[in-house]
Design an enzyme around this catalytic site. Structure first.
Site, PDB file in Angstrom:
ATOM      1  N   LYS A 114       0.818  -1.218   0.000  1.00  0.00           N
ATOM      2  CA  LYS A 114       0.000   0.000   0.000  1.00  0.00           C
ATOM      3  C   LYS A 114       0.848   1.263   0.000  1.00  0.00           C
ATOM      4  CE  LYS A 114      -4.459  -1.499   1.602  1.00  0.00           C
ATOM      5  NZ  LYS A 114      -5.555  -1.363   2.546  1.00  0.00           N
ATOM      6  N   LYS A 198      -5.110  -9.095  -7.146  1.00  0.00           N
ATOM      7  CA  LYS A 198      -6.311  -9.199  -6.320  1.00  0.00           C
ATOM      8  C   LYS A 198      -7.409  -8.228  -6.801  1.00  0.00           C
ATOM      9  CE  LYS A 198      -6.273  -7.284  -2.254  1.00  0.00           C
ATOM     10  NZ  LYS A 198      -6.081  -6.836  -0.890  1.00  0.00           N
ATOM     11  N   LYS A 201     -10.682  -2.536  -4.258  1.00  0.00           N
ATOM     12  CA  LYS A 201     -11.492  -1.310  -4.297  1.00  0.00           C
ATOM     13  C   LYS A 201     -10.737  -0.181  -4.987  1.00  0.00           C
ATOM     14  CE  LYS A 201     -13.258  -2.245   0.345  1.00  0.00           C
ATOM     15  NZ  LYS A 201     -12.920  -2.057   1.740  1.00  0.00           N
TER      16      LYS A 201
HETATM   17  P1  TYM Z   1     -10.847  -4.753   3.688  1.00  0.00           P
HETATM   18  O1  TYM Z   1     -11.823  -3.679   3.957  1.00  0.00           O
HETATM   19  O2  TYM Z   1      -9.733  -4.476   2.744  1.00  0.00           O
HETATM   20  O3  TYM Z   1     -11.609  -6.035   3.139  1.00  0.00           O
HETATM   21  C1  TYM Z   1     -12.720  -6.578   3.829  1.00  0.00           C
HETATM   22  C2  TYM Z   1     -12.673  -8.087   3.736  1.00  0.00           C
HETATM   23  O4  TYM Z   1     -12.699  -8.499   2.363  1.00  0.00           O
HETATM   24  C3  TYM Z   1     -11.621  -9.390   2.107  1.00  0.00           C
HETATM   25  N1  TYM Z   1     -11.167  -9.176   0.717  1.00  0.00           N
HETATM   26  C4  TYM Z   1     -11.095 -10.148  -0.196  1.00  0.00           C
HETATM   27  N2  TYM Z   1     -11.359 -11.464  -0.127  1.00  0.00           N
HETATM   28  C5  TYM Z   1     -11.184 -12.187  -1.249  1.00  0.00           C
HETATM   29  N3  TYM Z   1     -10.745 -11.658  -2.432  1.00  0.00           N
HETATM   30  C6  TYM Z   1     -10.464 -10.340  -2.539  1.00  0.00           C
HETATM   31  N4  TYM Z   1     -10.051  -9.841  -3.697  1.00  0.00           N
HETATM   32  C7  TYM Z   1     -10.625  -9.522  -1.376  1.00  0.00           C
HETATM   33  N5  TYM Z   1     -10.434  -8.204  -1.130  1.00  0.00           N
HETATM   34  C8  TYM Z   1     -10.770  -8.014   0.163  1.00  0.00           C
HETATM   35  C9  TYM Z   1     -10.543  -9.014   3.111  1.00  0.00           C
HETATM   36  O5  TYM Z   1      -9.652 -10.073   3.339  1.00  0.00           O
HETATM   37  C10 TYM Z   1     -11.376  -8.675   4.346  1.00  0.00           C
HETATM   38  O6  TYM Z   1     -11.693  -9.850   5.074  1.00  0.00           O
HETATM   39  N6  TYM Z   1      -7.896  -4.744   7.720  1.00  0.00           N
HETATM   40  C11 TYM Z   1      -9.145  -5.227   7.191  1.00  0.00           C
HETATM   41  C12 TYM Z   1     -10.340  -4.775   8.005  1.00  0.00           C
HETATM   42  C13 TYM Z   1     -10.234  -5.019   9.475  1.00  0.00           C
HETATM   43  C14 TYM Z   1     -10.438  -6.245  10.138  1.00  0.00           C
HETATM   44  C15 TYM Z   1     -10.268  -5.959  11.524  1.00  0.00           C
HETATM   45  C16 TYM Z   1     -10.725  -7.534   9.696  1.00  0.00           C
HETATM   46  C17 TYM Z   1      -9.965  -4.085  10.418  1.00  0.00           C
HETATM   47  N7  TYM Z   1      -9.990  -4.641  11.666  1.00  0.00           N
HETATM   48  C18 TYM Z   1     -10.382  -6.963  12.466  1.00  0.00           C
HETATM   49  C19 TYM Z   1     -10.851  -8.530  10.660  1.00  0.00           C
HETATM   50  C20 TYM Z   1     -10.683  -8.248  12.023  1.00  0.00           C
HETATM   51  C21 TYM Z   1      -9.319  -4.699   5.786  1.00  0.00           C
HETATM   52  O7  TYM Z   1      -8.719  -3.728   5.403  1.00  0.00           O
HETATM   53  O8  TYM Z   1     -10.259  -5.348   5.059  1.00  0.00           O
END
Ligand code: TYM
Length: 333
Positions: A114, A198, A201
């Site tokens: 990132k 991947k 967003k």
């Molecule tokens: P974030 O917002 O980037 O994504 C949310 C969830 O979606 C999953 N994800 C994917 N899974 C499969 N294929 C993809 N291309 C893909 N893109 C995203 C992510 O793995 C995630 O599960 N840091 C985390 C949010 C967070 C969190 C937490 C998660 C903050 N605190 C505590 C679990 C527990 C994040 O940025 O997810």
């Protein structure tokens, strides 16, 4: 044993099929299992680790909440709230930041991705973000954390932080090391334009992803334009593994249809892409359009969404303020 589930999604717009298949679909399944306590958080404090437009951030918080509800999360069964309403997340994060080691954070691959080439210009928040994530999880004594593959390393860090806190203060069971729940086959949904990247967003090309707010025509168009190759669909997974875009599309098909990849390979082996894409479009439209319609309906009712977040935050606050108080006592405050 009762499972305590925690997970979060960033309100950074463009929630997509990867978020749904990698995470949110699993949130719903876990919520509907008997005896689980589930907490699902719109992690707005995480979102500001990169620049956000204040006017758009609020809309994105509501839209992510709407996506949770539209996908099947129920505020009567799960705690649903946004992180910035619950101060213990920030407070716990500071304390755990004094436990985590620089060397551990330096290994985080997502920060490297990132921050890009110019690390000096990345926010400090982006660097310490996995500590906030550890606080999110550990403050609820979470036992299981459903996430996509890309969050696995952050989960391991949460476990390390929990163990070091317990060791440092000789409180063996105080912080619980959580188990990641990562789907076996479809934990990483790839871009529709490049099967080695991947689905994300932040990809500048909207054609790279199916957004949960896409209309029927947009979904059909994106699948039509999804990258493939000229050969017929493969006969086995050895051949499939050499063709990442095809593997991704067949993975999406299998996951949405709740069937194994090998069943999908058999269904389409030797067939041409126009036939497969037609079936895939129908399936994505059938599964995603109702979610998209419901998100758009809920987005018109800000009061309803805000009330759910506020009520959820009150419940989350009760759990986490107690845990942070205990933490402070252990530390010697
Ligand atoms: P974030 O917002 O980037 O994504 C949310 C969830 O979606 C999953 N994800 C994917 N899974 C499969 N294929 C993809 N291309 C893909 N893109 C995203 C992510 O793995 C995630 O599960 N840091 C985390 C949010 C967070 C969190 C937490 C998660 C903050 N605190 C505590 C679990 C527990 C994040 O940025 O997810």
């Amino acid at each position: 044993m009762k499972k305590k589930i925690f997970s979060g999604v960033q309100p950074t717009g463009n929630l997509h099929l990867g978020n749904y298949l990698g995470a949110i679909k699993n949130f719903v399944a876990l919520q509907n299992e008997k005896d689980n306590d589930c907490v699902y958080c719109v992690v707005d404090l995480h979102a500001i680790t990169v620049k956000q437009d204040p006017k758009i951030l609020k809309d994105n918080i509501r839209e992510t909440t709407a996506a949770f509800l539209a996908s099947g999360l129920d505020y009567k069964k799960s705690i649903i709230f946004n992180q910035s309403l619950v101060p213990a997340h920030s407070e716990g994060s500071w304390i755990l930041g004094c436990i985590a080691r620089m060397g551990w954070l330096n290994r985080m691959t997502q920060f490297k991705e990132k921050a890009g080439k110019d690390k000096e210009k990345a926010s400090v928040g982006l660097y310490i973000y996995p500590i906030l994530m550890a606080a999110d999880i550990l403050l609820y004594d979470s036992t299981h954390v459903p996430v996509g593959e890309d969050q696995k390393q952050h989960l391991e860090l949460s476990r390390d932080i929990a163990q070091k806190f317990n060791l440092d203060f000789k409180t063996p069971d105080f912080l619980k090391a959580p188990e990641p729940l990562i789907q076996k086959n479809f934990a990483r949904i790839m871009s529709l334009k490049d099967g080695t990247k991947k689905m994300s967003k932040s990809d500048p090309s909207d054609l790279s992803r199916i957004n949960l707010t896409d209309k029927k025509d947009e979904i059909i168009n994106k699948i039509k334009k999804a990258k493939t190759d000229n050969a017929a669909l493969p006969f086995d997974d050895i051949e499939l593994n050499k063709r990442p875009e095809v593997a991704n599309l067949l993975g999406i098909y299998s996951s949405l249809n709740n069937q194994t990849l090998s069943k999908s390979i058999n269904e389409f082996s030797g067939k041409n892409f126009s036939e497969f894409k037609h079936k895939l479009s129908d399936l994505v439209v059938q599964k995603i359009s109702p979610i998209s319609d419901e998100i758009n309906r809920l987005k018109k009712d800000n009061d309803f969404i805000d009330k759910i977040l506020k009520d959820g935050a009150e419940k989350a606050d009760k759990i986490t303020s107690k845990k942070v108080s205990e933490m402070k006592k252990i530390i010697g405050f």
